[in-house]
Design a protein around this motif. Sequence first.
Motif, mmCIF file in Angstrom:
data_model
loop_
_atom_site.group_PDB
_atom_site.id
_atom_site.type_symbol
_atom_site.label_atom_id
_atom_site.label_comp_id
_atom_site.label_asym_id
_atom_site.label_seq_id
_atom_site.Cartn_x
_atom_site.Cartn_y
_atom_site.Cartn_z
ATOM 1 N N VAL A 59 0.956 -1.338 0.146
ATOM 2 C CA VAL A 59 0.231 -0.286 0.138
ATOM 3 C C VAL A 59 0.377 0.949 0.240
ATOM 4 O O VAL A 59 0.795 2.045 -0.685
ATOM 5 N N LEU A 60 2.715 1.404 0.843
ATOM 6 C CA LEU A 60 2.591 2.099 0.670
ATOM 7 C C LEU A 60 3.249 2.434 -0.400
ATOM 8 O O LEU A 60 3.511 3.880 -1.139
ATOM 9 N N ASP A 61 3.996 1.426 -1.500
ATOM 10 C CA ASP A 61 4.317 1.674 -2.224
ATOM 11 C C ASP A 61 3.083 2.459 -3.544
ATOM 12 O O ASP A 61 3.716 2.793 -5.210
ATOM 13 N N ASP A 62 1.715 2.632 -3.222
ATOM 14 C CA ASP A 62 0.887 2.505 -4.339
ATOM 15 C C ASP A 62 1.146 4.160 -3.826
ATOM 16 O O ASP A 62 0.229 5.179 -5.010
ATOM 17 N N SER A 63 1.285 4.842 -3.301
ATOM 18 C CA SER A 63 0.991 6.748 -2.511
ATOM 19 C C SER A 63 2.203 7.351 -2.486
ATOM 20 O O SER A 63 2.779 8.439 -3.010
ATOM 21 N N VAL A 64 3.700 6.518 -1.824
ATOM 22 C CA VAL A 64 5.344 6.704 -1.689
ATOM 23 C C VAL A 64 5.325 7.832 -2.823
ATOM 24 O O VAL A 64 5.954 8.940 -2.888
ATOM 25 N N VAL A 65 5.220 6.927 -4.482
ATOM 26 C CA VAL A 65 6.408 7.294 -5.736
ATOM 27 C C VAL A 65 5.374 8.749 -6.442
ATOM 28 O O VAL A 65 5.988 9.480 -7.078
ATOM 29 N N ASN A 66 3.882 8.874 -5.955
ATOM 30 C CA ASN A 66 3.408 10.055 -6.205
ATOM 31 C C ASN A 66 4.043 11.757 -5.669
ATOM 32 O O ASN A 66 4.218 12.548 -6.404
ATOM 33 N N ILE B 195 1.214 6.949 5.824
ATOM 34 C CA ILE B 195 3.192 6.904 5.704
ATOM 35 C C ILE B 195 3.922 6.812 3.648
ATOM 36 O O ILE B 195 4.665 7.722 4.200
ATOM 37 N N GLY B 196 3.130 6.443 2.977
ATOM 38 C CA GLY B 196 3.426 6.292 1.748
ATOM 39 C C GLY B 196 3.630 8.530 1.943
ATOM 40 O O GLY B 196 4.819 8.994 0.339
ATOM 41 N N LEU B 197 2.196 8.832 1.958
ATOM 42 C CA LEU B 197 2.921 10.425 1.676
ATOM 43 C C LEU B 197 3.240 10.883 2.359
ATOM 44 O O LEU B 197 4.518 12.032 1.860
ATOM 45 N N LEU B 198 3.375 10.905 3.285
ATOM 46 C CA LEU B 198 4.967 11.325 4.289
ATOM 47 C C LEU B 198 6.558 10.550 4.063
ATOM 48 O O LEU B 198 7.112 11.274 3.749
#
Length: 484
Positions: free
Chosen positions: A34-41, A161-164
């Motif tokens: 799930v983290l990888d879904d948002s961290v790259v954005n 956590i991904g966004l942060l």
Amino acid sequence: MTEVVGTAADKGGKTSPAAVASLFTIATAQLMLVLDDSVVNVALPSIQRELDVRAVHLSWVVNAYILAFGALLMLGGRIGDLWGRRRTVQVGLIIFVVASLAGGLGQTAGMLIGARGLQGLGAALIAPNVLALITTTFAERKLRDTALSLYGAMSGLGIVIGLLAGGVLTGTLGWRWVFFINIPIGLLVLLGTRTLVAPQPHRGQLGTLGAVLGTAGTFALVYAITRFGEDGFTDPIALIAAGVAVAVLTGFVLTQARSRNPLVPLSLFRDRNRTGAYLTMLLLAVGPMGSLYVLTLYLQRVRDYSPIMTGLAWLPFAVGIILGAGLAPKLLLSLTPRLVAGAGAILSALAALWFSTITTTSGYWLHLAPAMLMSALGFGLGVMALTQAAVYHVDSDKAGIASALLNSAQQIGVALGIAVLAGVAATVTSGSAEPEPAALTDGYSGALLVAFAMLLTAAVVAVLFLRGNTKEPMPTGRSADTMH
């Protein structure tokens, strides 16, 4: 036949060290995906500057992962059923780690997009089989519910956590570390998979025609939805892709009905409870995830939040997911899945309605934060109830594909939600005569009203399709599908 693989608890009823390790492994695997879904954005602007990526190609750094993940989920789940779930998860983790290394070392847009597609392949092998392994590793209801709660809670935490992490890593170590961070996490999970209880692989073959049609049809569907979100609902390429998806998936269903080795055994849909869970999940995922996308744009474009402040602003959402995931198993011991899922969808719908009243000066603590908490609480309750309805009591040789179908419904729902809400927001904004901040807010408000309607529909579907069995049947020699 349903098989009892064992339990991860000691004879005295206490949780064993192996159970703790298994819970940690399952939770961390879900967090990583799930983290990888948002961290790259968050890292996209830095990637574009350093690699000189054209704007038309930049979205594919995100879309390549979504397409590969969504298109290959069913195949990944069925491979786990036939080849062995723990082994399939381990192969998926190796692929994911290698792809993350390749992404971090990427020197061109093509290399980066290819690495993201490879990450999607690894994720498609991991996600459905980790969920299915919950039912085989934890035969005891209490431990299984705990594992499922952790699995669900990681979904909310992973997004925030991904966004942060994306903002912090990009601003300190550089954008490449949004890929490198997956390597130690993936290797840790790979080590932990030794604690997971792996049932024996089941006899059968992977039908080639079904695998090709199912994967191609799902790919075309997800691609069409993605194009609709980027280029509008009149985009000719998206319309062609949607037509191809309908034709190929129709052929897929027809072949599955006659196949001796189906990719998706249609017997899974004879249980109205399970079918209802898939339909409700499709609609439930539209609302909160689409709302998250719209409100993230609102916070950054209208309220001028930085990427890190935007990630922090979504902490109430993570808290709500954790509360919902923890509360749902307790409620499901005495209430029907229909009531819990329906109530969850209504809570999320009311939150979307509350969100839709935003203005250019809406307060965070009295408006946005409580609505985020309510939205996530409803989503957490709904997802847990629907997961139990979809994957509990299913035949052991179909647990992987049953989990994959639920994951597919959620992935398609998320993509559909972003596409529909983004399209509505763009249409309303372009037709507004207000200055830009107000026009953008009008567009976001209109999109959130659509999310409200979709979530109300999810509640109706849950009430109509889900049945009210509150008891936990113990696995026996009978088929799980006859135990309801």
